[in-house]
Motif scaffolding. Structure first.
Motif, PDB file in Angstrom:
ATOM      1  N   GLN A 507      -3.878 -17.814  17.065  1.00  0.00           N
ATOM      2  CA  GLN A 507      -2.181 -16.615  16.476  1.00  0.00           C
ATOM      3  C   GLN A 507      -3.312 -16.572  15.031  1.00  0.00           C
ATOM      4  O   GLN A 507      -3.098 -17.212  14.310  1.00  0.00           O
ATOM      5  CB  GLN A 507      -1.340 -17.406  16.699  1.00  0.00           C
ATOM      6  N   THR A 508      -3.203 -15.511  14.385  1.00  0.00           N
ATOM      7  CA  THR A 508      -3.611 -14.948  13.458  1.00  0.00           C
ATOM      8  C   THR A 508      -2.388 -14.612  12.840  1.00  0.00           C
ATOM      9  O   THR A 508      -2.214 -13.626  13.455  1.00  0.00           O
ATOM     10  CB  THR A 508      -4.658 -14.143  12.941  1.00  0.00           C
ATOM     11  N   LEU A 509      -2.096 -14.607  11.519  1.00  0.00           N
ATOM     12  CA  LEU A 509      -1.163 -13.880  10.885  1.00  0.00           C
ATOM     13  C   LEU A 509      -1.731 -13.324   9.605  1.00  0.00           C
ATOM     14  O   LEU A 509      -2.271 -13.736   8.524  1.00  0.00           O
ATOM     15  CB  LEU A 509       0.069 -14.808  10.283  1.00  0.00           C
ATOM     16  N   GLU A 510      -1.614 -12.224   8.678  1.00  0.00           N
ATOM     17  CA  GLU A 510      -2.123 -11.944   8.230  1.00  0.00           C
ATOM     18  C   GLU A 510      -1.434 -11.122   7.190  1.00  0.00           C
ATOM     19  O   GLU A 510      -0.312 -10.742   7.407  1.00  0.00           O
ATOM     20  CB  GLU A 510      -2.958 -10.453   8.160  1.00  0.00           C
ATOM     21  N   ARG A 511      -1.860 -11.095   5.705  1.00  0.00           N
ATOM     22  CA  ARG A 511      -0.811 -10.570   4.545  1.00  0.00           C
ATOM     23  C   ARG A 511      -2.144  -9.804   4.151  1.00  0.00           C
ATOM     24  O   ARG A 511      -2.644 -10.872   3.616  1.00  0.00           O
ATOM     25  CB  ARG A 511       0.112 -11.352   3.793  1.00  0.00           C
ATOM     26  N   ASN A 512      -1.904  -8.631   2.971  1.00  0.00           N
ATOM     27  CA  ASN A 512      -2.371  -7.651   2.582  1.00  0.00           C
ATOM     28  C   ASN A 512      -1.400  -7.358   1.289  1.00  0.00           C
ATOM     29  O   ASN A 512      -0.989  -6.254   1.122  1.00  0.00           O
ATOM     30  CB  ASN A 512      -3.271  -5.980   3.286  1.00  0.00           C
ATOM     31  N   ASN A 513      -2.174  -7.872   0.362  1.00  0.00           N
ATOM     32  CA  ASN A 513      -1.451  -7.724  -0.196  1.00  0.00           C
ATOM     33  C   ASN A 513      -2.429  -7.337  -1.893  1.00  0.00           C
ATOM     34  O   ASN A 513      -2.949  -7.994  -2.527  1.00  0.00           O
ATOM     35  CB  ASN A 513      -0.958  -9.530  -1.552  1.00  0.00           C
ATOM     36  N   SER A 514      -1.344  -6.216  -2.987  1.00  0.00           N
ATOM     37  CA  SER A 514      -2.323  -5.214  -3.155  1.00  0.00           C
ATOM     38  C   SER A 514      -0.897  -5.725  -4.348  1.00  0.00           C
ATOM     39  O   SER A 514       0.369  -5.993  -5.219  1.00  0.00           O
ATOM     40  CB  SER A 514      -2.567  -4.572  -3.170  1.00  0.00           C
ATOM     41  N   TRP A 515      -1.553  -5.870  -6.557  1.00  0.00           N
ATOM     42  CA  TRP A 515      -0.548  -5.622  -6.874  1.00  0.00           C
ATOM     43  C   TRP A 515      -1.418  -4.349  -8.271  1.00  0.00           C
ATOM     44  O   TRP A 515      -2.581  -4.466  -8.847  1.00  0.00           O
ATOM     45  CB  TRP A 515      -0.905  -6.957  -8.004  1.00  0.00           C
ATOM     46  N   LYS A 516      -0.703  -3.960  -9.541  1.00  0.00           N
ATOM     47  CA  LYS A 516      -0.795  -3.248 -10.564  1.00  0.00           C
ATOM     48  C   LYS A 516      -0.207  -4.259 -11.935  1.00  0.00           C
ATOM     49  O   LYS A 516       1.168  -5.055 -12.586  1.00  0.00           O
ATOM     50  CB  LYS A 516      -0.447  -2.028 -10.378  1.00  0.00           C
ATOM     51  N   PRO A 517      -0.176  -3.489 -12.930  1.00  0.00           N
ATOM     52  CA  PRO A 517       0.099  -4.517 -13.946  1.00  0.00           C
ATOM     53  C   PRO A 517       1.568  -3.839 -13.956  1.00  0.00           C
ATOM     54  O   PRO A 517       2.003  -3.209 -13.887  1.00  0.00           O
ATOM     55  CB  PRO A 517      -0.608  -4.126 -15.236  1.00  0.00           C
ATOM     56  N   ASN A 518       2.371  -5.361 -14.235  1.00  0.00           N
ATOM     57  CA  ASN A 518       4.199  -4.086 -14.688  1.00  0.00           C
ATOM     58  C   ASN A 518       4.301  -5.413 -16.365  1.00  0.00           C
ATOM     59  O   ASN A 518       3.763  -6.250 -16.765  1.00  0.00           O
ATOM     60  CB  ASN A 518       4.814  -5.268 -13.607  1.00  0.00           C
ATOM     61  N   LEU A 519       5.225  -5.301 -16.393  1.00  0.00           N
ATOM     62  CA  LEU A 519       5.283  -5.635 -17.772  1.00  0.00           C
ATOM     63  C   LEU A 519       6.444  -7.062 -17.351  1.00  0.00           C
ATOM     64  O   LEU A 519       6.361  -7.537 -16.823  1.00  0.00           O
ATOM     65  CB  LEU A 519       7.755  -4.697 -18.305  1.00  0.00           C
ATOM     66  N   GLY A 520       5.153  -7.926 -18.760  1.00  0.00           N
ATOM     67  CA  GLY A 520       4.915  -9.470 -18.215  1.00  0.00           C
ATOM     68  C   GLY A 520       4.217 -10.026 -18.306  1.00  0.00           C
ATOM     69  O   GLY A 520       4.055 -11.088 -17.830  1.00  0.00           O
ATOM     70  N   ASP A 521       2.741  -8.693 -17.204  1.00  0.00           N
ATOM     71  CA  ASP A 521       1.858  -9.846 -16.228  1.00  0.00           C
ATOM     72  C   ASP A 521       1.121  -8.327 -17.242  1.00  0.00           C
ATOM     73  O   ASP A 521       0.769  -7.351 -16.311  1.00  0.00           O
ATOM     74  CB  ASP A 521       2.399  -9.744 -14.973  1.00  0.00           C
TER      75      ASP A 521
END
Length: 936
Positions: A507-521
């Motif tokens: 069984q496979t489970l996926e998370r497709n995560n992406s991010w952009k800069p935000n305040l404090g990061d």
């Protein structure tokens, strides 16, 4: 909606802050405060939870903190008094307890009321002036738990939100792609990869468990309603946490955006996060196997097996136990003639790949971080945008401790208790304080934010309870043979496996995560795909070959798919009709499936119970090594569809009532009970508590509350190595040579002064015996390596450090390798994990003693006492020449060489409010001081 750039977001926050001043939302007229039921503690109960109860900050409060350094009210008002105990415990008196702890009585005196309000018609909340704690009074049971949800959201909403995303492996899209965020989501996704359907199934399963299960789900629903009511009101009123703007979820000018409402499945996620961190044990069997085989290869079958047994310290006869009344509770031990082990072929073990298709900042290594890759057994190694991985949370075990003395040995004749959990130091704290009073509920204390519809650790009308992490072995590793569904070649990369004669796909489970800069990061844009592979035996952690055949090593955890089953036990703790004696408390604790040591005290009795879903194993199986699959080796009664099996019954769990005293600092539970790893041996930090309590009782001196606090605090600033090991090291050295003599004299002077790590005066930020403490910190990794590596060889030594690091000093981990100082934890917790018992037994063997459970032939000096003595002096001189910058290499919080700062406790931010550093003390984060003079 599109995320703003950090600069644009900062400008928007400053502008938006002018729209709503702190506390500007309208409040209806205050209702009259209701009364709590009779309190049998008679003002003899106290508690403390730094840094402060309030963890929410509005736009304006965030801006004020950023520009002026101010903090919201009640966000740091318990920090100074917590810090002060390390330097002030010797002067503690009954009259000064409240300088270091808060009043833990039921109710609020009229003169101490800060605010009274009704979030719903059937519930009244009273906030006290001292700490801002909510006292929730429900006219109905639903109103009580609604009020608990509402007030928790008032105090900890953003943190709860961040954690429910972390538990799903989705924190980076929510809070940004900082390295700590990525590490966090990877850790939890690897140990609890659930589908939404599986989360809902757990809710439904508990609801079907009779009247208590049905009632628990009703309580949880009302609790979620309370959270969501606050979300809606605060969003409309524009006084929600400002971090939602900083992370781009709400526009500070237009108020457009969304704060997602909570659901029951979010509570399951939070429960799995807490359970994985604090309530599990086991899972290190692959590392154990590699280390054991390396020892056998170096020393031969017989001596290698004996060396592993001594190192493992599975049932060390010298280990102090919480239960010491002569009872024995066998569990988790290696059988005399084990069968069914699945040992990997040398060099074949590889960790299961977790990250796929990385792009942008996800492809860049975190070059500034000294921390190793994510350990699937170590969730919560980091938190959000500060990039600091707190060691107290990185290791599952925590440093909770408990001291409970029966009335037979107290001045008043009533039991006395000082106890609490260690949940690491965060701003805001993961725990939240509350009082709950309503039909069938009467409690006050602490709960994990997001699970606070019941008090998890605290007190009732005439009893109190607390817990420490137990870590008995409830996780087994199975070697699942891989296969090919079409009959083609099988490799370690194959994603199908044999289960009871069938070739099944993982069984496979996926998370497709992406991010952009935000305040404090300021982390650049990035993305990756997380993928979990799971078999009927649990998530895959490693790939290897066994006798040439490709296998996947998987972790079978008894609480997997059962993260919220413990809700029934906690419900009983809060019910004055269910708990009215030591015996009834133990029965309630048995309904908790996580591995905790539970402690109880009322006016007459004390009690202890070790909870957990302790699976019964086949008698020939060694739970400390990987196990071959097949019915002959599986848990008796195991149903893979529900992950249920046969478990130990109540009487088989370590338990006791009215023993002379109980101590626990994550040490051994009872004779016969094996720990999940190797730290519960002949020298363990629980010794520091046990010695202080045992000696005072043996001397006929009765305890008061003050004296028990002093025993805890004194142990909490003592270097375990100094008190328990250095005296024997100096015996081996004897009369040192000229190079080592001044260094030995330093050590002896420090030992004569108690071997403590304490400031010259409160607030000085400088240790008494600073030079000697630095010498000890530099010497330990050198001497341990010099003691063991020449005898066992470099491969075995390195493999053993993977099983357990050699040193958990206050400033971080050192394994004796040049330049390797894995993070400066800043989390207080120290001296739990380390080769303390192993060093002690081997050194006593060099001295001609024969410590039970020791090494057959001393390893130091390869059995030559003179060579061992020379090594100790050489490494001591080498340590003295080690630059401070190497012993304390510095990090984002500290300059290299700053000893006090390296040891200091730092509250890691979950949001925008930081805290001042405080001096080191080895102490729980939430702590109660209890003595009931009366009973119902």
């Amino acid at each position: 909606m599109a995320r703003r750039s950090p600069i644009a977001a900062l400008v928007a926050i400053i502008a938006g802050a002018l729209l709503v001043a702190p506390g500007a939302h309208a409040q209806p007229p205050e209702p009259s405060a209701p009364r709590s039921p009779e309190d049998y503690c008679r003002q003899q109960c106290h508690d403390i939870l730094p840094p402060g109860q309030n963890g929410n900050a509005t736009f304006a409060e965030l801006v004020s903190h950023m520009l002026l350094g101010t903090r919201p009210k009640h966000s740091d008002d318990q920090l100074a008094q917590y810090d002060a105990l390390a330097g002030g415990y010797r002067q503690l008196t009954t009259d000064t307890v409240q300088e270091f702890f808060n009043d833990h009585s039921f109710g609020v005196k009229p003169e101490d009321v800060e605010r009274t309000y009704r979030p719903r018609a059937d519930v009244t909340v009273v906030r006290d002036k001292t700490a801002g704690v909510p006292h929730v009074y429900g006219d109905t049971r639903s109103g009580t738990t609604f009020g608990a949800g509402y007030t928790t959201a008032e105090d900890k909403l953003f943190m709860m939100d961040a954690l429910r995303h972390a538990g799903r492996g989705e924190v980076t899209p929510f809070a940004g792609g900082a390295p700590a965020n990525r590490e966090l989501e990877q850790s939890f996704f690897s140990v609890a990869p659930y589908t939404e359907e599986e989360l809902q199934d757990q809710v439904d399963r508990v609801a079907a468990q009779g009247e208590r299960g049905k009632l628990a789900m009703q309580d949880a629903l009302s609790y979620v309603d309370g959270i969501n009511a606050y979300i809606q009101e605060s969003h409309q009123g524009r006084y929600f946490p400002g971090e939602y703007v900083a992370t781009g979820h709400v526009d500070p000018i237009t108020n457009e955006g969304r704060i997602e409402p909570f659901e029951l499945t979010d509570l399951v996620v939070l429960a799995s996060l807490v359970g994985a961190q604090f309530g599990g044990g086991g899972g290190g069997e692959v590392s154990n196997a590699v280390a054991k085989m390396a020892l056998i290869e170096r020393l031969g079958p017989e001596r290698g097996e004996q060396a592993w047994t001594a190192f493992r310290a599975e049932n060390d006869p010298e280990a102090i136990s919480t239960i010491h009344d002569g009872s024995s509770f066998p569990y988790g031990n290696t059988p005399a003639d084990p069968k069914g082990a699945a040992m990997p072929d040398p060099g074949s073990v590889e960790e299961q790949q977790l990250i796929f298709d990385a792009s942008g900042s996800a492809t860049k290594p975190d070059e500034e971080s000294p921390r190793p890759a994510v350990d699937p057994q170590n969730p919560l190694r980091g938190m959000f945008n500060d990039g600091i991985a707190p060691e107290g949370m990185g290791e599952r075990r925590g440093m909770s401790n408990a001291l409970v003395v029966s009335g037979e040995h107290t001045e008043s004749g009533h039991p006395v208790a000082v106890f609490g959990p260690q949940t690491s130091y965060f701003s805001p704290q993961l725990l939240t304080l509350q009082e709950l009073q309503g039909p069938g509920i009467s409690s006050k204390g602490a709960s994990f934010a997001g699970l606070s519809f019941y008090t998890l650790l605290g007190r009732g009308q005439d009893y109190s309870w607390s817990a420490t992490t137990a870590s008995q072995d409830m996780i087994d590793t199975y070697a699942v043979e891989l296969c090919s569904p079409d009959g083609g070649p099988v490799t370690k990369e194959s994603n199908s496996y044999l289960f009871r004669g069938e070739c099944l796909p993982m069984q496979t489970l996926e998370r497709n995560n992406s991010w952009k800069p935000n305040l404090g990061d300021d982390t650049p844009e990035g993305s990756y795909r997380l993928m979990s592979f799971r078999t009927r035996y649990g998530p895959v952690t490693h790939r290897a070959t066994v006798d040439g055949k490709p296998v996947a090593y998987t972790t079978a955890r008894s609480t997997f798919l059962h993260e919220v089953d413990s809700i029934l036990g906690f419900q009983e703790f809060n019910d004055p009709g269910a708990v009215n004696s030591a015996e009834s408390f133990q029965r309630a604790a048995h309904d908790i499936n996580y591995t905790f040591n539970w402690f109880y005290a009322d006016a007459h009795d004390t009690a202890y119970f070790n909870s957990g879903a302790n699976v019964v194993r086949q008698p020939h199986v060694d739970p400390n090594m990987p196990i071959a699959t097949g019915l002959a080796n599986e848990w008796p009664g195991w149903d893979p569809s529900t992950n249920t099996a046969t478990y130990q019954d109540f009487e088989e769990h370590p338990h006791s009532i009215n023993q002379d005293f109980y101590i626990s600092w994550n040490n051994k539970q009872a004779p016969g009970t094996a720990g999940d790893r190797v730290e519960k041996g002949s020298v363990q930090r629980g010794d520091l508590l046990d010695r202080r309590v045992r000696e005072q009782i043996a001397g006929g001196d009765e305890f008061s509350r003050v004296e028990l606090v002093q025993a805890m605090a004194d142990a909490g600033i003592t270097d375990l190595r100094a008190e328990r090991i250095v005296p024997d090291l100096l015996r081996v050295i004897g009369e040192p040579d000229e190079r080592a003599k001044p260094l030995v004299d330093q050590l002896r002077a420090w030992l004569a002064d108690g071997g403590k790590r304490t400031e010259t005066s409160p607030g000085s930020k400088e240790y008494a015996h600073a030079e000697t403490i630095e010498l000890m910190d530099a010497w330990w990794p050198l001497l341990v390596r010099g003691q063991f590596e020449p005898a066992v060889g470099e491969p075995a030594y390195r493999a053993l450090t993977e099983v357990m690091p050699i040193n958990q000093s206050p400033s971080g981990w050192q394994n004796g390798e040049p330049g390797l100082h894995v993070g400066q934890g800043h989390q207080g917790s120290a001296f739990q994990l380390g080769w303390f018992g192993q060093v002690s037994k081997d050194i006593r063997g060099v001295l001609g003693e024969q410590p039970p459970g020791g090494f057959s032939t001393p390893l130091c000096g390869s059995g030559d006492a003179a060579a061992c003595r020379q090594m100790l002096m050489d490494t001591l001189v080498q340590a003295a020449a080690t630059p401070s910058e190497e012993t304390y290499p510095g990090d984002d919080e500290c300059e290299p060489g700053d000893q006090w700062c390296a040891d200091s406790i730092v509250h890691n931010k979950v949001g925008g409010i930081n805290q001042e550093k405080i001096s080191w003390q080895n102490r729980p984060t939430y702590q109660q001081v209890i003595e009931f003079p009366d009973h119902r």
